[in-house]
Design an enzyme around this catalytic site. Structure first.
Site, PDB file in Angstrom:
ATOM      1  N   LYS B  40      52.130  21.428  94.964  1.00  0.00           N
ATOM      2  CA  LYS B  40      52.450  20.473  96.025  1.00  0.00           C
ATOM      3  C   LYS B  40      52.716  21.252  97.314  1.00  0.00           C
ATOM      4  O   LYS B  40      53.315  22.323  97.276  1.00  0.00           O
ATOM      5  CB  LYS B  40      53.683  19.646  95.610  1.00  0.00           C
ATOM      6  CG  LYS B  40      54.020  18.502  96.548  1.00  0.00           C
ATOM      7  CD  LYS B  40      55.197  17.692  96.022  1.00  0.00           C
ATOM      8  CE  LYS B  40      55.587  16.577  96.971  1.00  0.00           C
ATOM      9  NZ  LYS B  40      56.728  15.783  96.486  1.00  0.00           N
ATOM     10  N   SER B 115      56.148  10.935  96.288  1.00  0.00           N
ATOM     11  CA  SER B 115      55.425  11.636  97.333  1.00  0.00           C
ATOM     12  C   SER B 115      54.442  12.679  96.794  1.00  0.00           C
ATOM     13  O   SER B 115      53.609  13.157  97.544  1.00  0.00           O
ATOM     14  CB  SER B 115      56.419  12.319  98.269  1.00  0.00           C
ATOM     15  OG  SER B 115      57.132  13.328  97.571  1.00  0.00           O
ATOM     16  N   SER B 139      59.608  11.113  93.178  1.00  0.00           N
ATOM     17  CA  SER B 139      58.300  11.589  93.655  1.00  0.00           C
ATOM     18  C   SER B 139      57.415  12.225  92.601  1.00  0.00           C
ATOM     19  O   SER B 139      56.277  12.583  92.887  1.00  0.00           O
ATOM     20  CB  SER B 139      58.496  12.590  94.791  1.00  0.00           C
ATOM     21  OG  SER B 139      58.930  11.928  95.936  1.00  0.00           O
TER      22      SER B 139
END
Lengths: 93, 446
Positions: B40, B115, B139
């Site tokens: 990420k 997210s 997330s």
């Protein structure tokens, strides 16, 4: 309720510039959000201590020893604002 | 087709990467040899652009690896790139992205969740893939649920946050998304562990979580929190959840209803704490030492305001300002401190439940992945309300895993299993047994 004057104040404290339309929009949104937040007023938190970390940590010490760190050149490599081995910034006062 | 070309091809269709690393090579042989790994974009990667999904870090190339990235490299993982995310993690749908918005491989008009949207997306379409992701309020679970993948959010402090571009320090937790429980367990075994560079990391031995992949649930007690099946949960999602409970029972688990009475206050407390911490974390982005900048003009406040106004997106500005307000003199006690006290009461709720049961189970998300046209109509409050099932365990810092439990309208539904602090092994055991029996994991075709 967060009025437009308060939005202007918190924007300034947050170092953000807002247009007058944005001030209106955020004033409405923040007022709605804070109204929702009011639900927490129902809770009697009398003797409860605030929880800053969900898992308890106690006096974490690290050994005092010399380790490698970034060189001046490396530390300055990410910016165009530099001069004579220092960061260059805007005037503070 | 070589793997990087395949990844680039998938990215063209799905917009799941901010940066693809075309030059990546495994450093050594290890437990991740043969796997591709994505990271990420909020984790620093030495020499590889790291933006946290924000324009304010558009050209930031870190000089070091985050601890979790270093661990992946030391086990021979081939890092293929940095996955798309909401700016600084501020979102539930990966729709607050300064770059590309990842598309759900099951339906390109729908969100991947957020997210860690890019991480969920690529894990749904690439076999033998492990995505290093991060959760603050849900997330990892949200994208896992929406993309039909497995997402594990470990205990707060189980994985080091060193080198993570922080959203909210007391909530941020590195974790894993993968196509199945075993791969997620392998990924977690590698990234977990104490790190002297993160004083909040937990100094406890890390078990080999893949050894918890067992299929018999005899002796396991599962609590079903009644507050997690309230009116706001889609009926189709609920019906898949109840079927999953039957499957768990058929494997030998005992289930019982439990109550978490503080649930009602979790969403507000979470957002107060998260925005308060975010507003202090993002204060450092001022255009001088790194990140996006402008010509030096005016005094510090004028200069920094110009940089921040130009490069932060709308949701970031909203959260920074709200967090500035909730910490402001005169309001701090009513909002921030009060929320911190409620957080303790939420933890106490969970601890009480875990005296009776081993794990808790609920749907992961209240809905299936929404369409982008539906998301664009949501107000900020409606947007935040989608986190209703994930914020409480995230506030409590307890571990959770989302595993696919069916399809509604051809979109994946997630089963959420939540455990006590450091009980990741129990979660993996329960999720693996369920996964093997339900046999619902299948990659999306694209």
């Amino acid at each position: 309720m967060i009025d437009e004057k308060t939005v202007e104040h918190i924007a300034k404290a947050s170092r953000l510039e807002l247009s007058s339309d944005e001030i209106k929009k955020f004033s409405k949104q923040f007022s709605d959000i804070l109204k929702e937040f009011e639900v927490i007023d129902e809770v009697d938190t009398g003797k409860i201590n605030p929880c800053f970390h969900p898992v308890e940590t106690k006096n974490v010490m690290s050994e005092d020893r010399v380790t490698e760190c970034l060189s001046t050149k490396q530390a300055l490599s990410m910016t165009e604002h530099k001069e004579n081995g220092f960061f260059r910034g805007p005037k503070i006062i | 087709m070589n793997i990087i070309n395949k990844v680039k091809d998938l990215d063209r269709k799905l917009d799941c990467f901010i940066t693809v690393d075309e030059k990546s090579k495994p450093l050594c042989e290890g437990k991740l040899s043969g796997y591709t790994v994505s990271v990420k974009d909020c984790f620093c990667t030495n020499g590889l652009r790291t933006t946290a999904g924000s324009k304010i870090l558009e050209n930031y190339i870190p000089l070091f690896d985050a601890t979790v990235v270093e661990k992946v490299k030391n086990e021979g993982g081939l890092i293929i790139g940095k996955t798309a995310m909401d700016e600084f993690g501020f979102g539930t749908f990966s729709a607050n992205c300064a770059y590309k918005i990842p598309k759900n491989p099951w339906d390109l008009n729908r969100s991947c969740g957020g997210s860690s949207g890019g991480a969920g997306c690529i894990s749904a379409v690439l076999e033998k893939h492990i995505a290093v992701a991060e959760s603050t309020g849900g997330s990892i679970s949200a994208p896992a649920s929406f993309t039909g993948t497995v997402g594990i959010t470990p205990t707060y402090g189980r994985c080091s946050r060193w080198g993570l571009l922080a959203y909210a320090n007391s909530l941020d937790k590195p974790g894993i998304i993968a196509g199945n429980v075993k791969d997620a367990a392998l990924g977690l075994s590698i990234i977990a562990g104490y790190d002297e560079k993160d004083s909040t990391s937990i100094n406890e031995k890390v078990p080999d979580y893949t050894k918890s992949c067992r299929t018999n649930l005899k002796g396991i007690k599962i609590g079903i929190p009644k507050e997690y099946l309230s009116e706001g949960i889609d009926e189709k999602v609920k019906s898949h959840f109840y079927k999953a409970v039957e499957t768990l029972e058929s494997l030998g688990a005992k289930t019982e209803k439990v109550s978490l009475p503080m649930t009602k206050y979790a969403l507000s407390s979470y957002y107060i704490i998260a925005v308060s911490e975010a507003s202090t974390n993002l204060a450092k982005y001022c255009g001088i030492r790194y990140g996006a900048t402008l010509p030096l003009k005016g005094n510090f406040d004028e200069f920094a305001s110009k940089v921040r106004t130009k490069y932060f997106g709308e949701e970031a500005k909203r959260r920074i300002m709200l967090g500035t307000f909730t910490r402001m003199s005169g309001y701090r006690d009513a909002y921030y401190l009060k929320a911190m006290k409620i957080r303790q009461m939420i933890i106490d709720d969970f601890k009480k439940a875990f005296k009776k049961v081993d794990v808790l189970a609920s749907p992961t998300m209240p809905v299936i992945a929404p369409r982008f046209d539906e998301i664009s109509k949501l107000t900020p409050l409606q947007n935040w309300a989608m986190d209703i099932l994930t914020v409480a365990p995230n506030l409590a810092g307890i571990p959770m895993i989302s595993v696919p439990c069916g399809f509604a309208d051809n979109m994946p539904v997630g089963l959420h299993i939540i455990g006590n602090h450091l009980d990741e092994s129990k979660l993996i055991h329960t999720a693996y047994a369920y996964e093997q029996k339900a046999n619902l994991n299948r990659g999306a075709e694209i």
